[in-house]
Design a protein around this motif. Sequence first.
Motif, short mmCIF file in Angstrom:
data_model
loop_
_atom_site.label_atom_id
_atom_site.label_comp_id
_atom_site.label_asym_id
_atom_site.label_seq_id
_atom_site.Cartn_x
_atom_site.Cartn_y
_atom_site.Cartn_z
N UNK A 93 0.72 -1.18 -0.12
CA UNK A 93 0.02 0.09 -0.04
C UNK A 93 0.97 1.20 -0.04
N UNK A 94 0.59 2.27 -0.83
CA UNK A 94 1.36 3.59 -0.93
C UNK A 94 0.62 4.67 -0.62
N UNK A 95 0.85 5.45 0.51
CA UNK A 95 0.24 6.44 1.08
C UNK A 95 0.87 7.56 0.89
N UNK A 96 0.11 8.96 0.91
CA UNK A 96 0.85 10.09 0.87
C UNK A 96 0.57 11.10 -0.17
N UNK A 97 1.19 12.19 -0.03
CA UNK A 97 0.85 13.19 -1.10
C UNK A 97 2.26 13.31 -2.13
N UNK A 98 2.17 13.48 -3.29
CA UNK A 98 2.80 13.56 -4.16
C UNK A 98 2.72 15.02 -4.82
#
Length: 130
Positions: A93-98
């Motif tokens: 799972x990938x989470x966060x802002x880019x």
Amino acid sequence: MKRVPKTAALGLLLLCSVCWLSAQQDTSSQTAPDNTRINKRDRNQNEATADQQKENMSDRDLTRAIRRALEQDKSLSTKAHNLKVIAQNGAVTLKGPVASDQEKQAVESKAAQIAGSDKVSSEIQVAHNQ
């Protein structure tokens, strides 16, 4: 030892106070980050969070390989380098802002190359400059 006149000491104190107040006013005009909505989401027991990262060697190696690939890509922003990568039983799972849609696609592609496209779940948000 020479004594400093009271008026000089008071003047210095006043100058320091004005500088401090000026600095406080400059930072107060900026909007503070608000992660309330995201924090509520992550409190859900069904949400993958970094503290749920499995301690088995294969999941740790998978997380390490994806993180290394992100860190080595110097075209990615600091936000992308700091994404949460959570591996649980081979699923990532990938989470966060880019910073952009292109960056989101690049990160997802790197993770899919390492873990397999059917093993990657993306919860990445594009953070527009504020």
